[in-house]
Design a protein around this motif. Structure first.
Motif, PDB file in Angstrom:
ATOM      1  N   LEU A   4      50.945  37.109  27.992  1.00  0.00           N
ATOM      2  CA  LEU A   4      51.105  36.166  29.141  1.00  0.00           C
ATOM      3  C   LEU A   4      51.245  36.698  30.568  1.00  0.00           C
ATOM      4  O   LEU A   4      50.684  36.167  31.440  1.00  0.00           O
ATOM      5  N   VAL A   5      52.084  37.901  30.483  1.00  0.00           N
ATOM      6  CA  VAL A   5      52.182  38.260  32.033  1.00  0.00           C
ATOM      7  C   VAL A   5      51.116  38.962  32.529  1.00  0.00           C
ATOM      8  O   VAL A   5      50.612  38.593  33.575  1.00  0.00           O
ATOM      9  N   LYS A   6      50.266  39.754  31.477  1.00  0.00           N
ATOM     10  CA  LYS A   6      49.118  40.237  32.195  1.00  0.00           C
ATOM     11  C   LYS A   6      48.132  39.073  32.452  1.00  0.00           C
ATOM     12  O   LYS A   6      47.465  39.310  33.382  1.00  0.00           O
ATOM     13  N   GLY A   7      48.242  38.001  31.564  1.00  0.00           N
ATOM     14  CA  GLY A   7      47.415  36.928  31.919  1.00  0.00           C
ATOM     15  C   GLY A   7      47.400  36.089  33.333  1.00  0.00           C
ATOM     16  O   GLY A   7      46.575  36.002  34.500  1.00  0.00           O
ATOM     17  N   LEU A   8      48.731  36.104  33.792  1.00  0.00           N
ATOM     18  CA  LEU A   8      49.336  35.517  35.065  1.00  0.00           C
ATOM     19  C   LEU A   8      48.841  36.577  36.214  1.00  0.00           C
ATOM     20  O   LEU A   8      48.285  36.022  37.235  1.00  0.00           O
ATOM     21  N   GLY A  14      42.219  37.000  40.344  1.00  0.00           N
ATOM     22  CA  GLY A  14      41.067  36.318  40.258  1.00  0.00           C
ATOM     23  C   GLY A  14      41.133  35.496  41.236  1.00  0.00           C
ATOM     24  O   GLY A  14      40.077  35.070  42.092  1.00  0.00           O
ATOM     25  N   THR A  15      42.159  34.527  41.245  1.00  0.00           N
ATOM     26  CA  THR A  15      42.311  33.586  42.383  1.00  0.00           C
ATOM     27  C   THR A  15      42.151  34.267  43.698  1.00  0.00           C
ATOM     28  O   THR A  15      41.755  33.483  44.610  1.00  0.00           O
ATOM     29  N   GLY A  74      43.728  28.758  38.343  1.00  0.00           N
ATOM     30  CA  GLY A  74      43.506  30.392  38.172  1.00  0.00           C
ATOM     31  C   GLY A  74      44.458  30.879  37.433  1.00  0.00           C
ATOM     32  O   GLY A  74      43.926  31.807  36.379  1.00  0.00           O
ATOM     33  N   ALA A  75      45.494  30.603  37.426  1.00  0.00           N
ATOM     34  CA  ALA A  75      46.613  31.156  36.436  1.00  0.00           C
ATOM     35  C   ALA A  75      46.336  30.528  34.953  1.00  0.00           C
ATOM     36  O   ALA A  75      46.240  31.459  34.021  1.00  0.00           O
ATOM     37  N   TYR A 145      42.870  42.395  34.077  1.00  0.00           N
ATOM     38  CA  TYR A 145      43.248  42.064  32.805  1.00  0.00           C
ATOM     39  C   TYR A 145      43.175  43.407  31.848  1.00  0.00           C
ATOM     40  O   TYR A 145      43.993  43.918  31.057  1.00  0.00           O
ATOM     41  N   GLU A 146      41.883  43.981  32.016  1.00  0.00           N
ATOM     42  CA  GLU A 146      41.667  44.938  31.338  1.00  0.00           C
ATOM     43  C   GLU A 146      42.413  46.510  32.003  1.00  0.00           C
ATOM     44  O   GLU A 146      42.634  47.250  30.950  1.00  0.00           O
ATOM     45  N   LEU A 147      42.619  46.258  32.865  1.00  0.00           N
ATOM     46  CA  LEU A 147      43.558  47.499  33.595  1.00  0.00           C
ATOM     47  C   LEU A 147      44.766  47.374  33.053  1.00  0.00           C
ATOM     48  O   LEU A 147      45.401  48.439  32.912  1.00  0.00           O
ATOM     49  N   LEU A 148      45.527  45.882  33.043  1.00  0.00           N
ATOM     50  CA  LEU A 148      46.739  45.968  32.563  1.00  0.00           C
ATOM     51  C   LEU A 148      46.901  46.236  30.877  1.00  0.00           C
ATOM     52  O   LEU A 148      48.083  46.620  30.457  1.00  0.00           O
ATOM     53  N   ARG A 149      45.926  46.120  30.233  1.00  0.00           N
ATOM     54  CA  ARG A 149      45.700  46.511  28.922  1.00  0.00           C
ATOM     55  C   ARG A 149      46.044  48.123  28.700  1.00  0.00           C
ATOM     56  O   ARG A 149      46.218  48.327  27.418  1.00  0.00           O
TER      57      ARG A 149
END
Length: 150
Positions: A4-8, A14-15, A74-75, A145-149
């Motif tokens: 969820l943090v990665k998504g936020l 993105g926003t 966006g979130a 998101y991918e970089l955070l993964r």
């Protein structure tokens, strides 16, 4: 880091990209900002019987709340994507398309339901000025998101 943090974080990135693309479009075409978010806030205010004040105060609140609704969208789009993508690694075309579609639906479906807009009546230029910033959102949110993964 939690999904969820990665998504936020991806949604915030993105926003930001969506806002930059929108403002660049406004500069290039010398067009005014959309009043649709403010119209949505006004309709929500009427539906919920929540006052926004009078005159200039109400207009300022509509503008601010309209912008905040954009950040929430966006979130929310990136959170939905993060939950759907958990445990998977969608390819970039699939991920970017999904995030772009989630962001467009997240903004246009509620605005249409509130009667603030009707995409069926949009000219091609309106579709372009809506789709390109959302594509910038999708690309940036996916990359973040991918970089955070990693």
């Amino acid at each position: 880091m939690h999904t969820l943090v990665k998504g936020l974080i991806a949604g915030a990135a993105g926003t930001s990209a969506l806002n930059i693309a929108t403002y660049l479009d406004m500069v290039i075409r010398a067009r005014a900002a959309s009043s649709t978010p403010q119209q949505a806030v006004e309709k929500l205010s009427d539906l919920t019987d929540v006052g926004l004040g009078d005159g200039e105060q109400a207009e300022n609140r509509k503008q601010a709340l309209g912008s905040l609704l954009g950040y929430a969208t966006g979130a929310g789009a990136a959170l939905c994507y993060a939950l759907l993508a958990a445990g998977r690694r969608p390819s970039w075309p699939v991920g970017v398309s999904a995030l772009t579609a989630l962001a467009m639906a997240g903004s246009n479906v509620p605005l249409t339901a509130l009667g603030a807009t009707d995409p069926r009546e949009w000219p091609p230029s309106a579709w372009i000025s809506d789709a390109l910033p959302h594509l910038a959102y999708g690309i940036t949110a996916y990359a973040a998101y991918e970089l955070l993964r990693c």
